[in-house]
Design a protein around this motif. Structure first.
Motif, PDB file in Angstrom:
ATOM      1  N   VAL A 169      -0.915   6.405   4.590  1.00 21.39           N
ATOM      2  CA  VAL A 169      -0.118   6.003   5.752  1.00 21.39           C
ATOM      3  C   VAL A 169       1.337   5.798   5.328  1.00 21.39           C
ATOM      4  CG1 VAL A 169       0.269   4.177   7.469  1.00 21.39           C
ATOM      5  CG2 VAL A 169      -2.060   4.982   7.024  1.00 21.39           C
ATOM      6  N   ALA A 170       1.522   5.086   4.226  1.00 23.44           N
ATOM      7  CA  ALA A 170       2.890   4.836   3.752  1.00 23.44           C
ATOM      8  C   ALA A 170       3.618   6.148   3.460  1.00 23.44           C
ATOM      9  CB  ALA A 170       2.862   3.953   2.504  1.00 23.44           C
ATOM     10  N   CYS A 225      -7.080  -5.175  10.805  1.00 22.36           N
ATOM     11  CA  CYS A 225      -5.702  -5.682  10.866  1.00 22.36           C
ATOM     12  C   CYS A 225      -5.546  -6.969  11.669  1.00 22.36           C
ATOM     13  CB  CYS A 225      -4.730  -4.591  11.311  1.00 22.36           C
ATOM     14  SG  CYS A 225      -4.982  -3.964  12.962  1.00 22.36           S
ATOM     15  N   MET A 227      -1.252  -4.087  14.272  1.00 25.61           N
ATOM     16  CA  MET A 227      -0.942  -2.826  14.969  1.00 25.61           C
ATOM     17  C   MET A 227      -2.048  -2.323  15.897  1.00 25.61           C
ATOM     18  SD  MET A 227       0.639   0.685  13.536  1.00 25.61           S
ATOM     19  CE  MET A 227      -0.740   1.712  13.116  1.00 25.61           C
ATOM     20  N   GLN A 239      -0.648 -12.698   0.210  1.00 26.13           N
ATOM     21  CA  GLN A 239       0.542 -12.056   0.779  1.00 26.13           C
ATOM     22  C   GLN A 239       1.187 -12.948   1.843  1.00 26.13           C
ATOM     23  OE1 GLN A 239      -0.196  -7.894   1.638  1.00 26.13           O
ATOM     24  NE2 GLN A 239      -0.546  -7.469  -0.523  1.00 26.13           N
ATOM     25  N   ILE A 294      -6.676 -10.800  -0.100  1.00 24.57           N
ATOM     26  CA  ILE A 294      -5.370 -10.149  -0.314  1.00 24.57           C
ATOM     27  C   ILE A 294      -4.329 -10.782   0.613  1.00 24.57           C
ATOM     28  CG2 ILE A 294      -4.103  -7.977   0.037  1.00 24.57           C
ATOM     29  CD1 ILE A 294      -6.651  -6.469  -0.754  1.00 24.57           C
ATOM     30  N   HIS A 317      -8.289  -4.141  17.023  1.00 19.40           N
ATOM     31  CA  HIS A 317      -8.123  -2.740  16.606  1.00 19.40           C
ATOM     32  C   HIS A 317      -9.434  -2.323  15.927  1.00 19.40           C
ATOM     33  CE1 HIS A 317      -6.800   0.928  14.785  1.00 19.40           C
ATOM     34  NE2 HIS A 317      -7.169   0.458  13.603  1.00 19.40           N
ATOM     35  N   GLY A 334       0.849  -1.204   0.000  1.00 21.87           N
ATOM     36  CA  GLY A 334       0.000   0.000   0.000  1.00 21.87           C
ATOM     37  C   GLY A 334       0.873   1.237   0.000  1.00 21.87           C
ATOM     38  N   ALA A 353      -4.555  -2.266   1.862  1.00 22.83           N
ATOM     39  CA  ALA A 353      -5.785  -3.022   2.026  1.00 22.83           C
ATOM     40  C   ALA A 353      -6.850  -2.333   1.195  1.00 22.83           C
ATOM     41  CB  ALA A 353      -6.207  -3.055   3.499  1.00 22.83           C
TER      42      ALA A 353
HETATM   43  P1  NAI Z   1      -5.005   4.504   1.388  1.00 25.74           P
HETATM   44  O1  NAI Z   1      -6.297   4.122   0.733  1.00 25.74           O
HETATM   45  O2  NAI Z   1      -4.491   5.885   1.256  1.00 25.74           O
HETATM   46  O3  NAI Z   1      -3.860   3.519   0.895  1.00 25.74           O
HETATM   47  C1  NAI Z   1      -4.031   2.136   0.783  1.00 25.74           C
HETATM   48  C2  NAI Z   1      -3.181   1.682  -0.370  1.00 25.74           C
HETATM   49  O4  NAI Z   1      -3.212   0.259  -0.395  1.00 25.74           O
HETATM   50  C3  NAI Z   1      -3.696   2.177  -1.722  1.00 25.74           C
HETATM   51  O5  NAI Z   1      -2.681   2.897  -2.374  1.00 25.74           O
HETATM   52  C4  NAI Z   1      -4.065   0.894  -2.454  1.00 25.74           C
HETATM   53  O6  NAI Z   1      -3.804   0.964  -3.844  1.00 25.74           O
HETATM   54  C5  NAI Z   1      -3.160  -0.110  -1.753  1.00 25.74           C
HETATM   55  N1  NAI Z   1      -3.595  -1.501  -1.905  1.00 25.74           N
HETATM   56  C6  NAI Z   1      -4.854  -1.986  -1.980  1.00 25.74           C
HETATM   57  N2  NAI Z   1      -4.813  -3.309  -2.186  1.00 25.74           N
HETATM   58  C7  NAI Z   1      -3.506  -3.665  -2.230  1.00 25.74           C
HETATM   59  C8  NAI Z   1      -2.824  -4.894  -2.428  1.00 25.74           C
HETATM   60  N3  NAI Z   1      -3.498  -6.037  -2.656  1.00 25.74           N
HETATM   61  N4  NAI Z   1      -1.479  -4.895  -2.408  1.00 25.74           N
HETATM   62  C9  NAI Z   1      -0.792  -3.760  -2.221  1.00 25.74           C
HETATM   63  N5  NAI Z   1      -1.383  -2.552  -2.044  1.00 25.74           N
HETATM   64  C10 NAI Z   1      -2.720  -2.517  -2.044  1.00 25.74           C
HETATM   65  O7  NAI Z   1      -5.194   4.104   2.925  1.00 25.74           O
HETATM   66  P2  NAI Z   1      -4.285   4.536   4.143  1.00 25.74           P
HETATM   67  O8  NAI Z   1      -4.876   5.728   4.797  1.00 25.74           O
HETATM   68  O9  NAI Z   1      -2.862   4.557   3.736  1.00 25.74           O
HETATM   69  O10 NAI Z   1      -4.548   3.307   5.125  1.00 25.74           O
HETATM   70  C11 NAI Z   1      -4.000   2.034   4.824  1.00 25.74           C
HETATM   71  C12 NAI Z   1      -4.626   0.976   5.703  1.00 25.74           C
HETATM   72  O11 NAI Z   1      -4.221   1.159   7.047  1.00 25.74           O
HETATM   73  C13 NAI Z   1      -6.159   0.999   5.713  1.00 25.74           C
HETATM   74  O12 NAI Z   1      -6.636  -0.328   5.677  1.00 25.74           O
HETATM   75  C14 NAI Z   1      -6.477   1.640   7.033  1.00 25.74           C
HETATM   76  O13 NAI Z   1      -7.758   1.259   7.506  1.00 25.74           O
HETATM   77  C15 NAI Z   1      -5.359   1.071   7.884  1.00 25.74           C
HETATM   78  N6  NAI Z   1      -5.090   1.782   9.120  1.00 25.74           N
HETATM   79  C16 NAI Z   1      -4.788   1.034  10.226  1.00 25.74           C
HETATM   80  C17 NAI Z   1      -4.520   1.628  11.418  1.00 25.74           C
HETATM   81  C18 NAI Z   1      -4.196   0.809  12.633  1.00 25.74           C
HETATM   82  O14 NAI Z   1      -4.064   1.427  13.697  1.00 25.74           O
HETATM   83  N7  NAI Z   1      -4.044  -0.495  12.568  1.00 25.74           N
HETATM   84  C19 NAI Z   1      -4.567   3.089  11.544  1.00 25.74           C
HETATM   85  C20 NAI Z   1      -4.833   3.793  10.319  1.00 25.74           C
HETATM   86  C21 NAI Z   1      -5.065   3.147   9.143  1.00 25.74           C
END
Ligand code: NAI
Length: 329
Positions: free
Chosen positions: A16-17, A133, A155, A112, A108, A187, A11, A89
């Motif tokens: 986040v990344a 998560c 996380m 992975q 997914i 979470h 991702g 995700a």
């Molecule tokens: P985002 O939508 O900006 O980025 C997610 C990226 O994952 C997108 O670029 C998308 O193309 C990519 N992606 C989707 N399927 C994929 C796959 N099969 N392989 C590789 N990449 C893939 O979302 P954001 O804000 O970066 O959040 C990412 C994740 O982190 C979300 O699921 C969010 O809910 C989660 N999260 C978890 C937290 C925690 O405390 N555990 C806190 C905040 C976010």
């Protein structure tokens, strides 16, 4: 510089990344004498945007950055990696039930998990950030079983940091005075941010914050729903603090927890606190110098805490049931 550490981030074109990658590359996490090779994974349509992120990483000129590889193939992105930070995700879309999201993301994490088991380095450590998560971690672990169970984590560190900050604010002390906080369970908004075992200035937090009604009825729900509050205020999700949570998780795993303290991590349960073995459950955890997370045992819960643990455990069992077709025995 002798050592190179290979770090996969999925991702990697996401929000986040974007807040995480420069910190991984900069030497902040792995130190000034370790080179970092970033192996970034995205879905095919996001590869163009990811190339842009890679260009920016180049433009930072980090002495510690060995290079950036970009791919849409998990087998390539996970090749030889020592760390796998699975952030990517599928987002929940309008009209989608939580169950649908679990199934979509579960698929997914089947692929992975398998790819990690085939390609990662023998010392790989995995952190799942992408939601949901805990259950994504369960799916990846069950499908990547060649990787020992104690290398997997999901996380809860962002929730942990939120709880530390909220307790410190209420008590009028610096964040560093708060210790022994735990995020139990999922979470999600069923998590239990445990104030009953937390300490402020080395003493029970409940001695500094005597307003039990605030702890139960304001603190707990505020931590549980903090993500939604940030979205409401910012119009976007909490990417900066999520990235910081992931960086903290890795740093603590490398450096160890402070003596007498612990951190929060969701790990594969071995049955601690009555949680069925194999479930990915948020616990108080310690670690020393990169050793596997150890669940802190023997903590007590009062009636309020026991009820909260039951609620979050029930939710995780329901999530496990929703993805059961994806879990090889
Ligand atoms: P985002 O939508 O900006 O980025 C997610 C990226 O994952 C997108 O670029 C998308 O193309 C990519 N992606 C989707 N399927 C994929 C796959 N099969 N392989 C590789 N990449 C893939 O979302 P954001 O804000 O970066 O959040 C990412 C994740 O982190 C979300 O699921 C969010 O809910 C989660 N999260 C978890 C937290 C925690 O405390 N555990 C806190 C905040 C976010």
């Amino acid at each position: 510089m002798s050592k190179t550490v290979r770090v996969a981030v999925t991702g990697a074109a996401g929000q986040v990344a974007y807040s995480m990658l420069a910190r991984l590359a900069s030497g902040e996490v792995f130190g000034p004498d370790v080179k970092v090779r970033l192996q970034l994974l995205e879905i095919t349509p996001a590869l163009g945007a990811l190339e842009g992120v890679a260009m920016e990483l180049d433009d930072c000129g980090f002495a510690t950055l060995d290079g950036v590889d970009v791919s849409d193939d998990p087998l390539k992105a996970f090749d030889g990696v020592n760390w796998a930070l699975l952030v990517g995700a599928a987002p929940r879309k309008q009209g989608m039930e939580r169950k649908d999201l679990l199934g979509l993301n579960g698929k997914i994490f089947v692929g992975q998990g398998q790819a990690l088991a085939r390609r990662a380095a023998s010392d790989v450590r995995v952190l799942i950030v992408g939601n949901p998560c805990n259950t994504n971690c369960l799916v990846a672990y069950k499908n990547g079983k060649d990787i020992p169970h104690d290398r997997w984590s999901a996380m809860t560190r962002l929730d942990h940091n939120r709880a530390v900050s909220a307790l410190a604010k209420k008590a009028g002390v610096p964040n560093g005075a708060v210790s022994n906080v735990t995020i139990w369970g999922n979470h999600s908004n069923t998590q239990f941010p445990d104030f009953t075992n937390a300490k402020i200035g080395g003493k029970p937090a409940t001695e500094s914050i005597t307003d039990r009604a605030w702890l139960e009825a304001t603190f707990v729900p505020a931590v549980q729903t903090r993500g939604a509050a940030v979205i409401k205020a910012r119009g976007l999700s909490s990417a900066l603090s999520a990235a910081n949570g992931a960086i903290d998780h890795v740093k603590t795993w490398l450096a160890g927890t402070a003596a007498g303290d612990w951190t929060s991590s969701a790990v594969i349960s071995k049955g601690e606190y009555g949680v069925p073995a194999g479930l990915v459950f948020g616990y108080p955890c310690t670690t020393t110098n990169g050793s596997p997370w150890q669940v802190v045992e023997g903590l007590k819960h009062d009636a309020f805490g026991k009820e909260r643990l039951k609620i979050t455990l029930t939710e995780l069992l329901e999530e496990q049931d929703a993805v059961k077709e994806l879990l090889p025995s």
